[in-house]
Design a protein around this motif. Structure first.
Motif, PDB file in Angstrom:
ATOM      1  N   MET A   1      21.034  10.345  53.031  1.00  0.00           N
ATOM      2  CA  MET A   1      20.357  11.356  52.230  1.00  0.00           C
ATOM      3  C   MET A   1      21.401  12.243  51.572  1.00  0.00           C
ATOM      4  SD  MET A   1      17.707  14.335  53.464  1.00  0.00           S
ATOM      5  CE  MET A   1      16.224  13.357  53.324  1.00  0.00           C
ATOM      6  N   GLN A   2      21.123  12.713  50.371  1.00  0.00           N
ATOM      7  CA  GLN A   2      22.055  13.608  49.698  1.00  0.00           C
ATOM      8  C   GLN A   2      21.854  15.005  50.280  1.00  0.00           C
ATOM      9  OE1 GLN A   2      21.544  14.319  45.395  1.00  0.00           O
ATOM     10  NE2 GLN A   2      23.616  13.546  45.168  1.00  0.00           N
ATOM     11  N   ASP A   3      22.639  15.339  51.286  1.00  0.00           N
ATOM     12  CA  ASP A   3      22.551  16.668  51.883  1.00  0.00           C
ATOM     13  C   ASP A   3      23.947  17.199  52.167  1.00  0.00           C
ATOM     14  OD1 ASP A   3      23.098  14.886  53.935  1.00  0.00           O
ATOM     15  OD2 ASP A   3      21.829  15.880  55.415  1.00  0.00           O
ATOM     16  N   PHE A   4      24.077  18.504  52.186  1.00  0.00           N
ATOM     17  CA  PHE A   4      25.385  19.115  52.398  1.00  0.00           C
ATOM     18  C   PHE A   4      25.212  20.551  52.877  1.00  0.00           C
ATOM     19  CE2 PHE A   4      24.134  19.901  48.028  1.00  0.00           C
ATOM     20  CZ  PHE A   4      24.499  21.216  47.771  1.00  0.00           C
ATOM     21  N   TYR A   5      26.257  21.060  53.500  1.00  0.00           N
ATOM     22  CA  TYR A   5      26.332  22.465  53.898  1.00  0.00           C
ATOM     23  C   TYR A   5      27.285  23.184  52.950  1.00  0.00           C
ATOM     24  CZ  TYR A   5      24.188  21.236  58.407  1.00  0.00           C
ATOM     25  OH  TYR A   5      23.334  20.806  59.392  1.00  0.00           O
ATOM     26  N   LEU A   6      26.924  24.411  52.561  1.00  0.00           N
ATOM     27  CA  LEU A   6      27.765  25.178  51.645  1.00  0.00           C
ATOM     28  C   LEU A   6      27.829  26.634  52.096  1.00  0.00           C
ATOM     29  CD1 LEU A   6      29.341  25.499  48.954  1.00  0.00           C
ATOM     30  CD2 LEU A   6      27.132  25.911  47.837  1.00  0.00           C
ATOM     31  N   VAL A   7      29.041  27.127  52.324  1.00  0.00           N
ATOM     32  CA  VAL A   7      29.255  28.563  52.532  1.00  0.00           C
ATOM     33  C   VAL A   7      29.625  29.121  51.165  1.00  0.00           C
ATOM     34  CG1 VAL A   7      30.609  30.338  53.696  1.00  0.00           C
ATOM     35  CG2 VAL A   7      30.014  28.235  54.909  1.00  0.00           C
ATOM     36  N   SER A   8      28.652  29.691  50.477  1.00  0.00           N
ATOM     37  CA  SER A   8      28.876  30.125  49.099  1.00  0.00           C
ATOM     38  C   SER A   8      29.267  31.588  48.989  1.00  0.00           C
ATOM     39  CB  SER A   8      27.598  29.889  48.280  1.00  0.00           C
ATOM     40  OG  SER A   8      26.492  30.513  48.899  1.00  0.00           O
ATOM     41  N   HIS A   9      29.314  32.298  50.116  1.00  0.00           N
ATOM     42  CA  HIS A   9      29.532  33.745  50.072  1.00  0.00           C
ATOM     43  C   HIS A   9      30.654  34.148  51.023  1.00  0.00           C
ATOM     44  CE1 HIS A   9      27.174  32.966  53.629  1.00  0.00           C
ATOM     45  NE2 HIS A   9      27.360  34.207  54.049  1.00  0.00           N
ATOM     46  N   ALA A  10      31.173  35.334  50.799  1.00  0.00           N
ATOM     47  CA  ALA A  10      32.125  35.931  51.736  1.00  0.00           C
ATOM     48  C   ALA A  10      31.329  36.782  52.719  1.00  0.00           C
ATOM     49  CB  ALA A  10      33.136  36.790  50.980  1.00  0.00           C
ATOM     50  N   SER A  11      31.458  36.505  53.993  1.00  0.00           N
ATOM     51  CA  SER A  11      30.674  37.220  54.991  1.00  0.00           C
ATOM     52  C   SER A  11      31.144  38.665  55.103  1.00  0.00           C
ATOM     53  CB  SER A  11      30.809  36.535  56.353  1.00  0.00           C
ATOM     54  OG  SER A  11      30.084  37.235  57.337  1.00  0.00           O
ATOM     55  N   ILE A  12      30.193  39.597  55.068  1.00  0.00           N
ATOM     56  CA  ILE A  12      30.534  41.019  55.177  1.00  0.00           C
ATOM     57  C   ILE A  12      30.820  41.381  56.625  1.00  0.00           C
ATOM     58  CG2 ILE A  12      29.642  43.361  54.846  1.00  0.00           C
ATOM     59  CD1 ILE A  12      28.074  42.298  52.451  1.00  0.00           C
ATOM     60  N   GLN A  13      30.042  40.817  57.548  1.00  0.00           N
ATOM     61  CA  GLN A  13      30.309  41.028  58.974  1.00  0.00           C
ATOM     62  C   GLN A  13      29.921  39.780  59.758  1.00  0.00           C
ATOM     63  OE1 GLN A  13      27.946  44.159  60.710  1.00  0.00           O
ATOM     64  NE2 GLN A  13      26.101  43.592  59.595  1.00  0.00           N
ATOM     65  N   GLY A  14      30.674  39.511  60.801  1.00  0.00           N
ATOM     66  CA  GLY A  14      30.360  38.385  61.667  1.00  0.00           C
ATOM     67  C   GLY A  14      30.727  37.035  61.066  1.00  0.00           C
ATOM     68  N   VAL A  15      30.104  35.989  61.620  1.00  0.00           N
ATOM     69  CA  VAL A  15      30.405  34.616  61.230  1.00  0.00           C
ATOM     70  C   VAL A  15      29.511  34.214  60.052  1.00  0.00           C
ATOM     71  CG1 VAL A  15      30.455  32.219  62.005  1.00  0.00           C
ATOM     72  CG2 VAL A  15      31.052  34.056  63.598  1.00  0.00           C
TER      73      VAL A  15
ATOM     74  N   ILE B   1      22.235  43.412  65.184  1.00  0.00           N
ATOM     75  CA  ILE B   1      23.161  42.798  64.233  1.00  0.00           C
ATOM     76  C   ILE B   1      24.588  43.255  64.507  1.00  0.00           C
ATOM     77  CG2 ILE B   1      23.861  42.797  61.805  1.00  0.00           C
ATOM     78  CD1 ILE B   1      20.914  42.685  61.053  1.00  0.00           C
ATOM     79  N   LYS B   2      24.752  44.552  64.756  1.00  0.00           N
ATOM     80  CA  LYS B   2      26.097  45.074  65.026  1.00  0.00           C
ATOM     81  C   LYS B   2      26.691  44.448  66.283  1.00  0.00           C
ATOM     82  CE  LYS B   2      25.515  49.539  62.726  1.00  0.00           C
ATOM     83  NZ  LYS B   2      25.273  50.993  62.913  1.00  0.00           N
ATOM     84  N   LYS B   3      25.844  44.239  67.290  1.00  0.00           N
ATOM     85  CA  LYS B   3      26.342  43.672  68.543  1.00  0.00           C
ATOM     86  C   LYS B   3      26.616  42.174  68.395  1.00  0.00           C
ATOM     87  CE  LYS B   3      27.471  44.019  72.871  1.00  0.00           C
ATOM     88  NZ  LYS B   3      28.626  44.840  73.276  1.00  0.00           N
ATOM     89  N   ALA B   4      25.772  41.501  67.608  1.00  0.00           N
ATOM     90  CA  ALA B   4      25.897  40.048  67.471  1.00  0.00           C
ATOM     91  C   ALA B   4      26.999  39.652  66.503  1.00  0.00           C
ATOM     92  CB  ALA B   4      24.565  39.447  67.019  1.00  0.00           C
ATOM     93  N   ALA B   5      27.385  40.566  65.612  1.00  0.00           N
ATOM     94  CA  ALA B   5      28.388  40.234  64.592  1.00  0.00           C
ATOM     95  C   ALA B   5      29.778  40.210  65.225  1.00  0.00           C
ATOM     96  CB  ALA B   5      28.333  41.252  63.453  1.00  0.00           C
ATOM     97  N   THR B   6      30.327  39.018  65.391  1.00  0.00           N
ATOM     98  CA  THR B   6      31.654  38.866  65.980  1.00  0.00           C
ATOM     99  C   THR B   6      32.512  37.993  65.058  1.00  0.00           C
ATOM    100  OG1 THR B   6      31.026  36.873  67.191  1.00  0.00           O
ATOM    101  CG2 THR B   6      30.674  38.985  68.289  1.00  0.00           C
ATOM    102  N   SER B   7      33.772  37.892  65.396  1.00  0.00           N
ATOM    103  CA  SER B   7      34.648  36.983  64.658  1.00  0.00           C
ATOM    104  C   SER B   7      34.339  35.546  65.066  1.00  0.00           C
ATOM    105  CB  SER B   7      36.107  37.306  64.958  1.00  0.00           C
ATOM    106  OG  SER B   7      36.411  36.970  66.304  1.00  0.00           O
ATOM    107  N   THR B   8      34.838  34.596  64.281  1.00  0.00           N
ATOM    108  CA  THR B   8      34.632  33.185  64.622  1.00  0.00           C
ATOM    109  C   THR B   8      35.286  32.845  65.958  1.00  0.00           C
ATOM    110  OG1 THR B   8      36.592  32.559  63.357  1.00  0.00           O
ATOM    111  CG2 THR B   8      34.479  32.465  62.212  1.00  0.00           C
ATOM    112  N   ASP B   9      36.425  33.468  66.250  1.00  0.00           N
ATOM    113  CA  ASP B   9      37.118  33.178  67.510  1.00  0.00           C
ATOM    114  C   ASP B   9      36.283  33.599  68.715  1.00  0.00           C
ATOM    115  OD1 ASP B   9      39.312  32.206  66.092  1.00  0.00           O
ATOM    116  OD2 ASP B   9      40.195  34.206  65.916  1.00  0.00           O
ATOM    117  N   VAL B  10      35.667  34.784  68.622  1.00  0.00           N
ATOM    118  CA  VAL B  10      34.816  35.259  69.720  1.00  0.00           C
ATOM    119  C   VAL B  10      33.587  34.371  69.865  1.00  0.00           C
ATOM    120  CG1 VAL B  10      33.366  37.180  70.499  1.00  0.00           C
ATOM    121  CG2 VAL B  10      35.625  37.642  69.528  1.00  0.00           C
ATOM    122  N   ARG B  11      33.002  33.989  68.734  1.00  0.00           N
ATOM    123  CA  ARG B  11      31.808  33.144  68.802  1.00  0.00           C
ATOM    124  C   ARG B  11      32.145  31.781  69.407  1.00  0.00           C
ATOM    125  NH1 ARG B  11      27.193  34.137  65.409  1.00  0.00           N
ATOM    126  NH2 ARG B  11      25.547  32.613  65.814  1.00  0.00           N
ATOM    127  N   LYS B  12      33.255  31.197  68.987  1.00  0.00           N
ATOM    128  CA  LYS B  12      33.668  29.918  69.556  1.00  0.00           C
ATOM    129  C   LYS B  12      33.863  30.039  71.063  1.00  0.00           C
ATOM    130  CE  LYS B  12      37.050  27.776  67.440  1.00  0.00           C
ATOM    131  NZ  LYS B  12      38.300  27.618  66.652  1.00  0.00           N
TER     132      LYS B  12
END
Length: 856
Positions: free
Chosen positions: A752-766, A379-390
């Protein structure tokens, strides 16, 4: 919300479920349900997107696909015998293709499906041949039969709005074509592709495992056209270790490091069991030092007696030991004749080889649960910023180079090389209400409540602390901090913890803990300090909830070691709700909650891939107060891997009755959040589970009781990620989208009634968005209604003052399933007698009725 004048007396025990309301003619029927389900499946109306919230420009890790002009593809059935090992099948088909249709570039799925944009030059559309392939130890022959099965209509890919359901046949063909190139050059695992880490990039996870980098890809239906979802992934693979070094790794811990010098002694039972569990079904390379001709690759079946003891019969009938055989025949003296041998090869024969000559083969795909340390490192190794992941995803795309692949080009497909731009919205968080009408509005997914008192503070008259660790912990300090802080949070603890605080030691059994709890049955709460790992937590919960009927709050010893006010505040959040308190509520109720409404969450957890004789656990939670803060649970054991909740009708009856007893109202609406269901299971869930809810309502009241149902699926197992196009829209250091970001167009299904929701503030990573799909809705809720309700419920989780990544009822269903697994931990279960086991694991009635939130 006037109470029903003719409701049943909750204390009256009846053999038949009570009638909720006056009888009247029912409009519900099985035929009506089937008709409604059919309408739901065939609906072709485009869903109107939501409009609430602040607009935000974002992009997602989806690429648009140009599907060209091809109208149909040819689907061939492939039969390869023997069909093992699976890793050979693609090489076999490549040789077959080179021999029989060298100018064609069809797509093979690695098992039994082959797709071609034009007919293959096969006589009578069939070809059979035997292909020889250099195997691991010798040449092997494979019989291949390729036969035309049907044509696949690809036109829905260009006119995707014509059908509500995704054109699965066409999408499968597209997906396999795009997977063809990486499948030939990478290690594939499901929809993911991995390459071994280069020198300098190796990340060791410990206990014989290392991390591989890889990427995920899947062709999906979009709003107007197919899209390719691409993401970076990480996976644990067995490390190419000599088995002697593997033994040392498995035998080491944070206190002691085992070296080869320690291998001069026989292995302990613990290390031997760990070694056998690790090596079982893995391949090892066997080679006697200095004898390169002895090199072979074997699959391990298990461990057997050491070479000094293991005996077998030679060709001349003479019986000898493995150690003597190697010394006299192989001219090789064993250095570790006291260590176990490996039983390898065919299970019909007992071929035993010394483990000192063996090395684990690298790159083997295993589906095993990692331990805590391995998970933490990854998890520590995989947790990166959005810029690094992109950036990593773009590197993958350049390496994959889809548009240059001969197979993709032959089909006329192409992949855009930039992320899709989306219009998103940031929803407003709810205002939360505490005691004395104090209101708090979350900001960036969190809120401070330290100056406010619980909306309803629990009352504690008698409580104590007990330690189940090897050494007594700081009980007095813990008791003092809880007593002082509870009062300021609005709880009423009428006396200090009763002492002296007992220490049960670290090797107690279930009977010891039961006996202790029986002496404390007059206590409202028992706080138990447990070791960081081991069986004590399970023993405590089994004793307290199944055997005695007392309320416990477990705290790990590492938490005690770093006590501070924030930790105590978090503990009190749990204690207050366990004791029927209410931490906070929504300041204003949503429209659907203005009338009696029960909110339910459900999940089915399955045993790990290497678990045997372990059942799945279905858990259903339901609210039982008008504010949707308090919940109770029902759980069932069911056969492994069964996703449909088999006893949902009876569970729903229980939950509706519990709601009625607590509120004296019958629910007029049911909102059901169902976790863990894939798109391929939607139709089955509609038929089985929504039908079960309707049947439960009819069981309770044969005529005239038809609460309106809204049924949503909660999906977390996807690879969609959202990135703000403007860094100023982000609210954290990893450049994530803000908490409350919602997307219901472009990468969703317009039918279909579907959606994506980011409901939380990420503690680490994307931050990972959660996807929601409405499978049934009698309440005619708009996208705005459902999105707002879902987001608000993400603020109602009792354990923290943060919005969480999915709604509280679903979170509680996870906790309920985890608690049920604790009840059957280390218990041998007969999978044919699950109902009997269920009866033996009944939670004490005093807990279920008086402290229904005991599980948080």
């Amino acid at each position: 919300m006037a109470p029903l004048p003719d409701g049943p007396d909750p204390s009256t025990k009846q053999k038949q479920p009570p009638t909720f309301a006056p009888q009247k003619e029912s409009s519900f029927s099985t035929q009506k349900l089937k008709s409604s389900l059919s309408d739901c499946l065939s609906q072709t109306v485009i869903i109107k997107p939501g409009v609430k919230g602040r607009p935000i420009k974002i992009e997602s890790n989806h690429l648009s696909l140009n599907v060209g002009t091809l109208t149909e593809a040819y689907h061939y059935d492939v039969s390869i015998t023997p069909d093992t090992p699976k890793s050979f099948l693609r090489d076999v088909m490549n040789l077959f293709a080179r021999k029989h249709y060298p100018k064609n570039h069809p797509a093979f799925d690695g098992r039994k499906n082959l797709y071609s944009p034009k007919k293959l030059p096969l006589p009578n559309d069939t070809m059979s041949d035997t292909i020889e392939l250099e195997g691991e130890n010798k040449k092997r022959g494979f019989k291949v039969v390729v036969k035309l099965a049907r044509t696949v209509d690809l036109s829905p890919l260009r006119d995707i709005l014509q059908t509500r359901q995704s054109p699965q046949d066409a999408l499968q063909c597209l997906d396999i074509v795009l997977r063809n190139a990486p499948s030939n050059s990478c290690i594939s695992s499901g929809r993911c592709f991995f390459t071994p880490p280069r020198e300098g990039q190796i990340l060791r996870l410990g206990d014989g495992m290392e991390m591989y980098y890889g990427f995920y890809q899947s062709a999906i239906r979009g709003w107007k056209q197919p899209l390719l979802n691409v993401d970076v992934v990480h996976k644990a693979f067995p490390e190419a270790l000599n088995v002697l070094d593997l033994v040392c790794e498995l035998g080491s811990d944070y206190r002691n490091t085992m070296t080869r010098q320690d291998l001069n002694q026989p292995l302990t039972d613990f290390v031997q069991k760990a070694l056998e569990k690790f090596l079982k079904q893995l391949k090892v390379t066997y080679e006697i030092p200095g004898q390169s001709g002895s090199r072979r690759i074997f699959r391990v079946n298990g461990l057997r007696a050491p070479p000094s003891q293991a005996r077998f019969t030679l060709g001349d009938g003479k019986v000898t030991t493995v150690e003597k055989y190697y010394q006299e025949v192989k001219r090789c003296r064993l250095q570790y004749p006291h260590l176990p041998t490996l039983w390898v090869g065919s299970r019909q024969r007992e071929v035993l080889i010394p483990l000192e000559f063996c090395t684990v083969v690298s790159g083997q795909v295993v589906n095993r649960k990692m331990n805590e340390n391995q998970t933490s490192v990854m998890i520590k190794k995989a947790a990166t910023s959005t810029d690094v992941r992109k950036d990593k995803i773009m590197q993958v795309l350049r390496k994959a180079n889809y548009n240059s692949d001969p197979c993709v080009r032959e089909f006329g497909f192409s992949v855009n090389n930039s992320f899709e731009k989306l219009d998103g919205r940031v929803l407003q968080p709810p205002t939360l209400l505490y005691a004395r009408k104090a209101e708090v509005t979350p900001s960036k997914g969190v809120w401070r409540a330290d100056m406010n008192r619980f909306f309803v503070g629990a009352i504690v008259h008698k409580w104590t602390i007990v330690s189940c660790t090897r050494h007594p912990e700081r009980g007095e300090q813990l008791a003092d901090m809880i007593f002082r802080m509870a009062s300021s949070n609005g709880m009423q603890i009428t006396s200090k913890a009763t002492g002296p605080f007992q220490h049960l030691g670290g090797r107690q059994n279930l009977r010891d803990i039961i006996d202790y709890f029986k002496r404390k049955q007059d206590h409202d709460l028992i706080i138990v300090v447990v070791p960081n790992s081991g069986p004590q937590y399970s023993l405590v919960k089994q004793a307290a909830e199944l055997n005695v009927g007392c309320l416990t709050q477990c705290i790990k010893e590492r938490t005690i070691a770093k006590l501070n006010p924030q930790i105590i505040a978090n503990i009190l959040l749990k204690i207050n709700s366990k004791l029927n308190g209410t931490n906070h509520i929504l300041s204003s109720r949503l429209p659907i909650m203005s009338r009696p409404c029960i909110i339910m969450g459900a999940d089915v957890t399955h045993p790990g891939p290497d678990a045997k004789d372990v059942p799945s656990v279905a858990a259903v939670t339901a609210s039982h107060d008008p504010n949707a803060f308090q919940y109770n649970i029902c759980w069932r054991l069911q056969p492994p891997k069964v996703e449909i909740i088999e006893d949902l009708c009876a569970i729903t009856v229980e939950q509706l009755m519990f709601f009625y007893r607590k509120t004296r109202h019958k629910p007029e609406t049911i909102v059901f959040f169902r976790d863990g269901v894939s798109e391929g299971q939607f139709a089955e869930v509609r038929r089985a589970e929504i039908s079960a809810i309707h049947q439960a309502c009819k069981k309770l009241q044969r005529e005239g009781y038809e609460p309106r149902i809204t049924f949503l699926v909660v999906q977390k197992r996807h690879h969609t990620r959202l990135f703000p196009t403007n860094p100023r829209d982000s609210e954290d250091r990893n450049n994530n989208v803000p908490a409350g970001t919602c997307v219901d167009t472009h990468i969703t299904n317009p039918m279909m009634q579907d959606f994506y929701l980011v409901s939380h503030a990420s503690i680490q990573g994307v931050a990972k968005p959660t996807k929601y799909c409405t499978l049934w809705d009698d309440n005619n809720m708009s996208n705005d209604d459902i999105e707002e309700l879902t987001y608000y419920l993400c603020h109602m989780f009792t354990r923290c003052n943060r919005s969480v990544s999915y709604p509280a009822p679903t979170y509680y269903a996870h906790l309920a399933a985890a608690r049920a697994k604790v009840y059957v931990e280390n218990v041998k279960l007969d999978l044919t007698q699950l109902k009997t086991h269920q009866q033996k694991c009944q939670i004490q009635e005093s807990i279920v009725k008086e402290k229904p939130m005991f599980f948080v």
